[in-house]
Design a protein around this motif. Structure first.
Motif, PDB file in Angstrom:
ATOM      1  N   SER A 107     -77.599  59.467  72.015  1.00 47.25           N
ATOM      2  CA  SER A 107     -78.222  60.793  71.959  1.00 47.25           C
ATOM      3  C   SER A 107     -77.949  61.594  73.227  1.00 47.25           C
ATOM      4  CB  SER A 107     -79.736  60.672  71.764  1.00 47.25           C
ATOM      5  OG  SER A 107     -80.022  60.110  70.517  1.00 47.25           O
ATOM      6  N   ARG A 108     -78.021  60.936  74.374  1.00 49.11           N
ATOM      7  CA  ARG A 108     -77.754  61.626  75.642  1.00 49.11           C
ATOM      8  C   ARG A 108     -76.286  62.011  75.796  1.00 49.11           C
ATOM      9  NH1 ARG A 108     -80.858  57.394  77.521  1.00 49.11           N
ATOM     10  NH2 ARG A 108     -79.061  56.435  78.561  1.00 49.11           N
ATOM     11  N   LYS A 109     -75.392  61.218  75.243  1.00 49.68           N
ATOM     12  CA  LYS A 109     -73.950  61.428  75.432  1.00 49.68           C
ATOM     13  C   LYS A 109     -73.265  62.074  74.226  1.00 49.68           C
ATOM     14  CE  LYS A 109     -73.064  59.933  79.513  1.00 49.68           C
ATOM     15  NZ  LYS A 109     -72.430  60.829  80.469  1.00 49.68           N
ATOM     16  N   ARG A 110     -74.024  62.502  73.243  1.00 49.60           N
ATOM     17  CA  ARG A 110     -73.439  63.020  72.002  1.00 49.60           C
ATOM     18  C   ARG A 110     -72.417  64.125  72.246  1.00 49.60           C
ATOM     19  NH1 ARG A 110     -77.613  63.364  68.418  1.00 49.60           N
ATOM     20  NH2 ARG A 110     -76.918  61.403  67.616  1.00 49.60           N
ATOM     21  N   SER A 111     -72.738  65.105  73.070  1.00 51.04           N
ATOM     22  CA  SER A 111     -71.793  66.200  73.301  1.00 51.04           C
ATOM     23  C   SER A 111     -70.540  65.699  74.014  1.00 51.04           C
ATOM     24  CB  SER A 111     -72.443  67.340  74.088  1.00 51.04           C
ATOM     25  OG  SER A 111     -72.844  66.899  75.361  1.00 51.04           O
ATOM     26  N   ASP A 112     -70.694  64.745  74.937  1.00 48.33           N
ATOM     27  CA  ASP A 112     -69.538  64.160  75.621  1.00 48.33           C
ATOM     28  C   ASP A 112     -68.659  63.381  74.647  1.00 48.33           C
ATOM     29  OD1 ASP A 112     -70.434  65.199  78.034  1.00 48.33           O
ATOM     30  OD2 ASP A 112     -71.446  63.338  78.619  1.00 48.33           O
TER      31      ASP A 112
END
Length: 130
Positions: A107-112
């Protein structure tokens, strides 16, 4: 039939058109290792962001990213930490609450992850003159 398949809360994501893109890359003669390396690097984004509970540190030592051609997979546990699933998903019958460190990291790294996928496929296309 759409290629997008998301299971809440953020545990599994399938990108629309990725299957067709990979098939087209295979037909164009792109080295499969390029896709495996890309998927591994995407999985490593989640592995490095994951913060499992650290009673002994054994669980943290089992986090790893797979090298699939069509998907990025992150795994935890094994012989050194057979309790990884119980920690991550919980065990309500035993009063053990879930501590979803992998899905939280995703969830924290989704855009990455999406950015790395887009850039990686673009780079593979460019390097193969496609």
């Amino acid at each position: 039939m759409s290629d997008l398949d998301r299971i809440a809360p953020g545990g599994r994501i399938r990108v629309e058109g990725l299957r067709k893109t990979i098939r087209a890359l295979d037909q164009a003669g792109v080295d499969v290792q390029d896709m495996r390396d890309l998927m591994h690097s995407i999985g490593m984004l989640v592995v490095t962001a994951a913060t499992p509970p650290r009673a002994s540190g054994a669980l943290a030592g089992t986090l790893r990213a797979g090298r699939g051609k069509t998907k990025a997979v992150v795994r935890a546990g094994g012989a050194r930490a057979p309790y990884a699933g119980v920690i991550h998903y919980g065990w309500p019958a035993r009063g053990i609450a879930a501590r979803p460190f992998l899905t939280d990291a995703l969830s924290r790294k989704r855009s990455d992850v999406f950015r790395a996928l887009d850039q990686g496929v673009s780079q593979i296309l460019k390097s193969n003159d496609l």
